[in-house]
Design a protein around this motif. Structure first.
Motif, PDB file in Angstrom:
ATOM      1  N   ALA A 239       0.831  -1.207   0.000  1.00 38.42           N
ATOM      2  CA  ALA A 239       0.000   0.000   0.000  1.00 38.42           C
ATOM      3  C   ALA A 239       0.865   1.256   0.000  1.00 38.42           C
ATOM      4  CB  ALA A 239      -0.936  -0.012   1.208  1.00 38.42           C
ATOM      5  N   THR A 240       1.969   1.217   0.778  1.00 34.56           N
ATOM      6  CA  THR A 240       2.878   2.381   0.819  1.00 34.56           C
ATOM      7  C   THR A 240       3.518   2.609  -0.546  1.00 34.56           C
ATOM      8  OG1 THR A 240       3.328   1.899   3.145  1.00 34.56           O
ATOM      9  CG2 THR A 240       4.849   3.370   2.005  1.00 34.56           C
ATOM     10  N   ALA A 241       3.972   1.525  -1.171  1.00 37.60           N
ATOM     11  CA  ALA A 241       4.592   1.657  -2.492  1.00 37.60           C
ATOM     12  C   ALA A 241       3.592   2.177  -3.522  1.00 37.60           C
ATOM     13  CB  ALA A 241       5.151   0.306  -2.940  1.00 37.60           C
ATOM     14  N   LEU A 242       2.369   1.683  -3.467  1.00 34.72           N
ATOM     15  CA  LEU A 242       1.338   2.149  -4.406  1.00 34.72           C
ATOM     16  C   LEU A 242       0.983   3.615  -4.154  1.00 34.72           C
ATOM     17  CD1 LEU A 242      -1.013  -0.963  -4.457  1.00 34.72           C
ATOM     18  CD2 LEU A 242       0.361  -0.123  -6.361  1.00 34.72           C
ATOM     19  N   LEU A 353      -4.547   3.096  -9.232  1.00 29.30           N
ATOM     20  CA  LEU A 353      -3.610   3.093  -8.109  1.00 29.30           C
ATOM     21  C   LEU A 353      -4.316   3.413  -6.801  1.00 29.30           C
ATOM     22  CD1 LEU A 353      -0.507   4.931  -9.636  1.00 29.30           C
ATOM     23  CD2 LEU A 353      -0.663   2.519  -8.992  1.00 29.30           C
ATOM     24  N   GLY A 354      -5.226   4.385  -6.833  1.00 22.55           N
ATOM     25  CA  GLY A 354      -5.959   4.730  -5.616  1.00 22.55           C
ATOM     26  C   GLY A 354      -6.805   3.581  -5.114  1.00 22.55           C
ATOM     27  N   THR A 355      -7.470   2.875  -6.028  1.00 21.70           N
ATOM     28  CA  THR A 355      -8.287   1.720  -5.638  1.00 21.70           C
ATOM     29  C   THR A 355      -7.411   0.603  -5.081  1.00 21.70           C
ATOM     30  OG1 THR A 355      -9.873   2.296  -7.372  1.00 21.70           O
ATOM     31  CG2 THR A 355     -10.002   0.080  -6.455  1.00 21.70           C
ATOM     32  N   ALA A 356      -6.237   0.398  -5.686  1.00 20.48           N
ATOM     33  CA  ALA A 356      -5.320  -0.635  -5.196  1.00 20.48           C
ATOM     34  C   ALA A 356      -4.817  -0.308  -3.796  1.00 20.48           C
ATOM     35  CB  ALA A 356      -4.153  -0.789  -6.163  1.00 20.48           C
ATOM     36  N   VAL A 357      -4.520   0.948  -3.538  1.00 19.75           N
ATOM     37  CA  VAL A 357      -4.102   1.359  -2.189  1.00 19.75           C
ATOM     38  C   VAL A 357      -5.211   1.049  -1.187  1.00 19.75           C
ATOM     39  CG1 VAL A 357      -3.531   3.339  -0.730  1.00 19.75           C
ATOM     40  CG2 VAL A 357      -2.508   3.137  -2.995  1.00 19.75           C
ATOM     41  N   LEU A 358      -6.438   1.356  -1.546  1.00 21.27           N
ATOM     42  CA  LEU A 358      -7.575   1.083  -0.650  1.00 21.27           C
ATOM     43  C   LEU A 358      -7.689  -0.403  -0.349  1.00 21.27           C
ATOM     44  CD1 LEU A 358     -10.079   2.188   0.810  1.00 21.27           C
ATOM     45  CD2 LEU A 358     -11.360   1.848  -1.315  1.00 21.27           C
ATOM     46  N   LEU A 359      -7.530  -1.249  -1.369  1.00 25.95           N
ATOM     47  CA  LEU A 359      -7.626  -2.698  -1.176  1.00 25.95           C
ATOM     48  C   LEU A 359      -6.496  -3.202  -0.284  1.00 25.95           C
ATOM     49  CD1 LEU A 359      -8.901  -5.436  -1.878  1.00 25.95           C
ATOM     50  CD2 LEU A 359      -7.435  -5.495  -3.908  1.00 25.95           C
ATOM     51  N   PHE A 360      -5.276  -2.744  -0.542  1.00 22.46           N
ATOM     52  CA  PHE A 360      -4.132  -3.206   0.247  1.00 22.46           C
ATOM     53  C   PHE A 360      -4.244  -2.743   1.692  1.00 22.46           C
ATOM     54  CE2 PHE A 360      -0.520  -4.638  -2.654  1.00 22.46           C
ATOM     55  CZ  PHE A 360      -1.384  -5.073  -3.636  1.00 22.46           C
ATOM     56  N   VAL A 361      -4.733  -1.547   1.911  1.00 19.78           N
ATOM     57  CA  VAL A 361      -4.912  -1.046   3.273  1.00 19.78           C
ATOM     58  C   VAL A 361      -5.928  -1.902   4.026  1.00 19.78           C
ATOM     59  CG1 VAL A 361      -5.961   0.854   4.566  1.00 19.78           C
ATOM     60  CG2 VAL A 361      -4.163   1.331   2.900  1.00 19.78           C
ATOM     61  N   PHE A 362      -7.016  -2.246   3.362  1.00 20.18           N
ATOM     62  CA  PHE A 362      -8.053  -3.047   4.020  1.00 20.18           C
ATOM     63  C   PHE A 362      -7.526  -4.433   4.392  1.00 20.18           C
ATOM     64  CE2 PHE A 362     -11.652  -5.993   3.938  1.00 20.18           C
ATOM     65  CZ  PHE A 362     -12.495  -5.377   4.844  1.00 20.18           C
TER      66      PHE A 362
END
Length: 375
Positions: A239-242, A353-362
């Motif tokens: 998530a940090t990298a994304l 990228l924003g959606t991927a960050v949201l998924l990884f954070v969850f």
């Protein structure tokens, strides 16, 4: 009895956990997940929204504001060319056979085309100018009619003079209105470049939430490492990298704002701001107006018969001739705005990228929460 008391405390703690009473670890993890998800949603919405508005402003500059400024400038130069060509035809005596001449007709047609495009590009006030231009061409047509096959050019000179005054009058002339339109269009472009979404300061709309999210992700990693004494969470690392990739993709240097400002500087070189006269110095006279004044004065019956006509030339220097914008230069500047508006796949990459960050954070905290029995 101490072992009984210790056993009872463990049973009580297990009972609290089973029925859902929060301990400090659970509260911390739930709080972190809520914080991370909310901040991620804010970053996703802010980056997508600001990028869309920025691209909309760039498209407005590229398709309307900049072309409108070029059209108005080109129309002015074409009218000056037409007027000089008409005066030259009368001065050479060719007007008796060919009227104002083909160069006049071609330049006048070009001016009309430029004004029509300016109107399509949203330049306000063009319709009024079209009416003045119709009156101007009417005076020129009358001058042509009075001069065909005639040795006495005075009647034609009168009508040509009326046309010239309509074009050059300092207060209500066509060129004055075109200069006002050019100044207005240039001011509009400068406002779009400095106060709208092309202003780099507007990036703070998403930069501030993104930095807060980055700090929250680092804090979550530190918390998990200290509390569980394990390696960093791969999901939160991802998530940090994304997030960093999202920030790089949304950064001002990847957006069309900077390129648009560079293209505008090239446009300003083609459309310079006229320098005002020094205090106490009269406004310079246009070369086309000077030509008309000199020719009309030749048609006067004698000295002093032109009234105040020649007084317009008194103590006034003739302005430098402004060359028309070369088609190649106009094409080059327009292409520069087109390149500035080309952002490739950014409109797709940023939301992904924003959606991927949201998924990884969850997913990053879900495993730890599940280990505690709180999904």
């Amino acid at each position: 009895m101490s072992w009984i008391r210790g056993f009872g405390q463990r049973v009580w703690q297990a009972t609290r956990t089973a029925v859902g009473f929060d301990d400090s670890t659970r509260r911390a993890m739930h709080g972190m997940r809520i914080t991370l998800v909310v901040l991620t949603l804010i970053v996703l919405v802010a980056t997508t929204w600001s990028t869309a508005l920025l691209r909309s402003t760039v498209d407005e500059v590229r398709t309307r504001t900049a072309p409108g400024l070029l059209d108005v400038t080109s129309a002015r130069a074409a009218l000056v060319t037409a007027d000089r060509a008409a005066v030259a035809s009368f001065d050479a005596g060719a007007a008796k056979w060919m009227g104002p001449g083909s160069e006049y007709q071609n330049a006048l047609a070009l001016a009309n085309q430029d004004l029509a495009r300016a109107a399509e590009n949203g330049v306000v006030g063009v319709q009024f100018l079209v009416g003045l231009l119709t009156a101007y061409s009417g005076w020129m047509s009358d001058a042509d009619a009075y001069s065909r096959g005639e040795d006495n050019l005075l009647p034609g000179a009168v009508n040509l003079w009326y046309a010239s005054r309509l074009l050059h009058d300092d207060g209500e002339g066509i060129l004055k209105h075109l200069d006002d339109l050019k100044a207005s269009q240039r001011a509009k472009l400068e406002r779009q470049l400095s106060t709208g979404w092309l202003n780099p300061v507007t990036a703070l709309v998403w930069v501030v939430p993104a930095l807060l999210l980055l700090a929250a992700l680092i804090r979550a990693q530190v918390f998990l490492a200290l509390r569980f004494r394990r390696r960093l969470s791969p999901w939160l690392v991802g998530a940090t990298a994304l997030l960093i990739a999202l920030m790089m993709a949304s950064a001002p240097w990847t957006q069309p704002g900077g390129d648009t400002r560079a293209a505008a500087e090239e446009l300003y070189k083609l459309v310079p701001v006229p320098q005002p006269p020094a205090p106490g110095e009269p406004k310079p006279i246009e070369p086309s107006e000077a030509d008309a004044l000199k020719w009309v004065s030749k048609q006067c019956a004698g000295a002093g018969q032109c009234g105040d006509t020649m007084a317009l030339l008194a103590n006034r220097r003739i302005a430098a001739e402004v060359k028309p914008i070369a088609p190649a230069d106009a094409t080059r500047v327009t292409a520069g705005f087109g390149q500035a508006g080309d952002v490739g796949w950014l409109p797709v990459v940023i939301p992904v990228l924003g959606t991927a960050v949201l998924l990884f954070v969850f997913l990053g905290l879900r495993r730890r929460i599940n280990e505690y029995g709180y999904s």
